[in-house]
Design an enzyme around this catalytic site. Structure first.
Site, PDB file in Angstrom:
ATOM      1  N   ASP A  94      40.146  60.438  36.451  1.00  0.00           N
ATOM      2  CA  ASP A  94      40.824  61.246  35.621  1.00  0.00           C
ATOM      3  C   ASP A  94      40.231  61.765  34.708  1.00  0.00           C
ATOM      4  O   ASP A  94      40.643  62.635  33.746  1.00  0.00           O
ATOM      5  CB  ASP A  94      41.984  60.122  34.557  1.00  0.00           C
ATOM      6  CG  ASP A  94      43.125  60.038  35.107  1.00  0.00           C
ATOM      7  OD1 ASP A  94      43.200  60.052  36.530  1.00  0.00           O
ATOM      8  OD2 ASP A  94      43.512  58.695  34.679  1.00  0.00           O
TER       9      ASP A  94
ATOM     10  N   HIS B 116      38.870  56.213  40.662  1.00  0.00           N
ATOM     11  CA  HIS B 116      39.938  55.091  40.338  1.00  0.00           C
ATOM     12  C   HIS B 116      38.304  53.807  41.383  1.00  0.00           C
ATOM     13  O   HIS B 116      37.930  54.005  42.212  1.00  0.00           O
ATOM     14  CB  HIS B 116      40.773  54.636  41.490  1.00  0.00           C
ATOM     15  CG  HIS B 116      41.070  53.229  40.669  1.00  0.00           C
ATOM     16  ND1 HIS B 116      40.980  52.104  40.989  1.00  0.00           N
ATOM     17  CD2 HIS B 116      42.244  52.507  39.501  1.00  0.00           C
ATOM     18  CE1 HIS B 116      41.453  51.014  40.666  1.00  0.00           C
ATOM     19  NE2 HIS B 116      42.202  51.604  39.382  1.00  0.00           N
TER      20      HIS B 116
ATOM     21  N   LYS C 262      38.866  65.878  38.654  1.00  0.00           N
ATOM     22  CA  LYS C 262      38.758  66.374  39.906  1.00  0.00           C
ATOM     23  C   LYS C 262      39.929  67.287  40.604  1.00  0.00           C
ATOM     24  O   LYS C 262      39.858  68.517  41.119  1.00  0.00           O
ATOM     25  CB  LYS C 262      38.233  64.896  40.591  1.00  0.00           C
ATOM     26  CG  LYS C 262      36.640  64.734  40.101  1.00  0.00           C
ATOM     27  CD  LYS C 262      37.246  63.444  41.234  1.00  0.00           C
ATOM     28  CE  LYS C 262      38.191  61.956  41.246  1.00  0.00           C
ATOM     29  NZ  LYS C 262      38.185  61.619  39.484  1.00  0.00           N
ATOM     30  N   THR C 263      40.852  66.575  40.785  1.00  0.00           N
ATOM     31  CA  THR C 263      41.643  67.234  41.761  1.00  0.00           C
ATOM     32  C   THR C 263      42.466  68.682  40.676  1.00  0.00           C
ATOM     33  O   THR C 263      42.956  69.507  41.163  1.00  0.00           O
ATOM     34  CB  THR C 263      43.208  66.342  41.924  1.00  0.00           C
ATOM     35  OG1 THR C 263      42.659  65.346  43.085  1.00  0.00           O
ATOM     36  CG2 THR C 263      43.964  66.660  42.719  1.00  0.00           C
TER      37      THR C 263
HETATM   38  P1  GTP Z   1      41.513  60.942  39.640  1.00  0.00           P
HETATM   39  O1  GTP Z   1      42.209  61.512  41.835  1.00  0.00           O
HETATM   40  O2  GTP Z   1      43.008  59.468  39.755  1.00  0.00           O
HETATM   41  O3  GTP Z   1      40.167  60.186  39.969  1.00  0.00           O
HETATM   42  O4  GTP Z   1      42.381  61.996  38.655  1.00  0.00           O
HETATM   43  P2  GTP Z   1      41.722  63.300  38.797  1.00  0.00           P
HETATM   44  O5  GTP Z   1      39.802  63.228  38.496  1.00  0.00           O
HETATM   45  O6  GTP Z   1      41.762  64.131  39.822  1.00  0.00           O
HETATM   46  O7  GTP Z   1      41.799  63.809  37.786  1.00  0.00           O
HETATM   47  P3  GTP Z   1      43.588  64.569  37.325  1.00  0.00           P
HETATM   48  O8  GTP Z   1      43.046  65.808  37.781  1.00  0.00           O
HETATM   49  O9  GTP Z   1      44.463  64.321  38.160  1.00  0.00           O
HETATM   50  O10 GTP Z   1      43.619  64.923  35.913  1.00  0.00           O
HETATM   51  C1  GTP Z   1      43.782  63.667  35.218  1.00  0.00           C
HETATM   52  C2  GTP Z   1      44.385  63.667  33.694  1.00  0.00           C
HETATM   53  O11 GTP Z   1      42.785  65.140  33.191  1.00  0.00           O
HETATM   54  C3  GTP Z   1      45.615  65.489  33.929  1.00  0.00           C
HETATM   55  O12 GTP Z   1      46.098  64.966  32.707  1.00  0.00           O
HETATM   56  C4  GTP Z   1      44.911  66.489  33.916  1.00  0.00           C
HETATM   57  O13 GTP Z   1      46.140  67.075  32.998  1.00  0.00           O
HETATM   58  C5  GTP Z   1      44.362  66.490  32.922  1.00  0.00           C
HETATM   59  N1  GTP Z   1      42.887  66.954  32.602  1.00  0.00           N
HETATM   60  C6  GTP Z   1      42.595  67.906  34.274  1.00  0.00           C
HETATM   61  N2  GTP Z   1      41.953  69.295  33.811  1.00  0.00           N
HETATM   62  C7  GTP Z   1      41.690  69.673  32.235  1.00  0.00           C
HETATM   63  C8  GTP Z   1      40.966  69.957  31.494  1.00  0.00           C
HETATM   64  O14 GTP Z   1      39.963  71.238  31.703  1.00  0.00           O
HETATM   65  N3  GTP Z   1      41.222  70.521  30.154  1.00  0.00           N
HETATM   66  C9  GTP Z   1      42.363  69.616  30.300  1.00  0.00           C
HETATM   67  N4  GTP Z   1      42.764  69.243  28.459  1.00  0.00           N
HETATM   68  N5  GTP Z   1      42.769  68.942  30.741  1.00  0.00           N
HETATM   69  C10 GTP Z   1      42.779  67.989  32.238  1.00  0.00           C
HETATM   70 MG    MG Z   2      42.591  63.309  41.593  1.00  0.00          MG
HETATM   71 NA    NA Z   3      44.223  61.491  37.881  1.00  0.00          NA
END
Ligand code: GTP
Ligand code: MG
Ligand code: NA
Length: 280
Positions: free
Chosen positions: A20, A68, A23-24
């Site tokens: 979270d 994760h 990355k995505t």
């Molecule tokens: P995993 O693949 O599960 O490891 O997560 P991830 O690293 O891909 O994170 P993801 O893109 O799913 O974002 C996780 C949460 O962070 C979501 O609720 C996004 O909206 C939030 N988020 C991502 N980037 C930003 C940002 O630049 N600012 C804020 N405020 N929230 C963000």
């Molecule tokens: Mg992701």
């Molecule tokens: Na995520």
């Protein structure tokens, strides 16, 4: 053998970091901002591998990885098939267990890293603290007198993205990445699954050569013949060159992520190679 003709190829960039940390979201933002008009939509979400074309026409291949803790092996593989790692660290959360793990995979793979300090839009964001904390992992960013590039971004507000792209391209330029497209393809399985209707499907990152419809191949210990190739936009294509992620149809079984795909001359040779690999 005649010497190989090496040609420039797109950098392969793997995004890693704690769950979270965004990355995505960052990849979504990069696609939305930097892909040329018309390429931004219609990208198959379940493929964790795709290409973007920047405003200046440079192509970059991105691999997304899960944050994760259960997916350590996937992160290790991501570090091993890539040219560059983007380490995403949320500026409010800082370095977390899978951030450290991603750093260790990256170091083990000997791959250069660019740090993207994300969520800088948040009031509680503390990018300087992230830079300082990185020191104890022996990662010294430019601001701290080192040579690891870092950039403050917000995937949400879409800030810092052009700078991130520039840093990727700069790093790639230094690396002088090349491959010979005019040979039988070799690649790595990024992910694979049994698809209702399409059968066994593997997403393969082509490393060398050009993979073509009709090619006979060995993938892991399975052989097959390319029935169809589907790119990251869901389009059927006839060929896939170096650094291209592509879905391969025509497999006899579901291979494992990380398995190597090797194109061979004919089916007899494919059986030979598959039998050899089964003994390993
Ligand atoms: P995993 O693949 O599960 O490891 O997560 P991830 O690293 O891909 O994170 P993801 O893109 O799913 O974002 C996780 C949460 O962070 C979501 O609720 C996004 O909206 C939030 N988020 C991502 N980037 C930003 C940002 O630049 N600012 C804020 N405020 N929230 C963000
Ligand atoms: Mg992701
Ligand atoms: Na995520």
């Amino acid at each position: 053998d005649a010497p190989e003709t090496l040609k420039p190829r797109a950098p392969v960039v793997t995004i890693m970091g704690h769950v979270d940390h965004g990355k995505t979201s960052l990849l979504d933002a990069l696609r939305g901002t930097d892909v040329v008009a018309g390429e931004s939509g219609g990208i198959t979400q379940h493929i964790g591998a795709y290409q973007v074309t920047t405003k200046k026409g440079d192509v970059i291949t991105f691999l997304d990885t899960p944050g994760h803790e259960a997916f350590s092996e996937m992160r290790a593989r991501g570090a091993n098939v890539t040219d560059i790692v983007i380490l995403v660290v949320a500026a409010d959360d800082g370095l977390m267990p899978q951030t450290i793990e991603a750093i260790n995979h990256t170091k083990a793979a000997g791959v250069p890293m660019i740090v993207a300090i994300n969520k800088c839009d948040k009031p509680e964001a503390n990018p300087q603290k992230v830079r300082e904390r990185l020191l104890s992992e022996e990662i010294v960013v430019e601001d701290m007198g080192g040579d690891v590039q870092d950039v403050e971004v917000s995937a949400l507000k879409k800030t810092g993205l052009d700078e991130l792209i520039d840093k990727i391209l700069l790093q790639a330029e230094v690396m002088e990445l090349t491959a010979n497209p005019d040979r039988q393809a070799e690649g790595n399985v990024i992910e694979a699954q049994l698809d209702k209707g399409r059968g066994a499907v593997a997403t393969v990152l082509v490393r060398k050569g050009t993979l073509k419809v009709g090619d006979t191949f060995v993938i892991g210990a399975e052989s097959g013949k390319v029935r169809a190739l589907v790119n990251d936009k869901g389009q059927n294509v006839k060929v896939a060159g170096p650094s291209t992620p592509v879905e391969v149809l025509g497999l006899s079984g579901v291979p494992l992520a990380g398995d190597q795909l090797t194109v061979v001359e004919n089916e007899a040779r494919a059986r030979e190679v598959a039998a050899y690999r089964q003994e390993q």
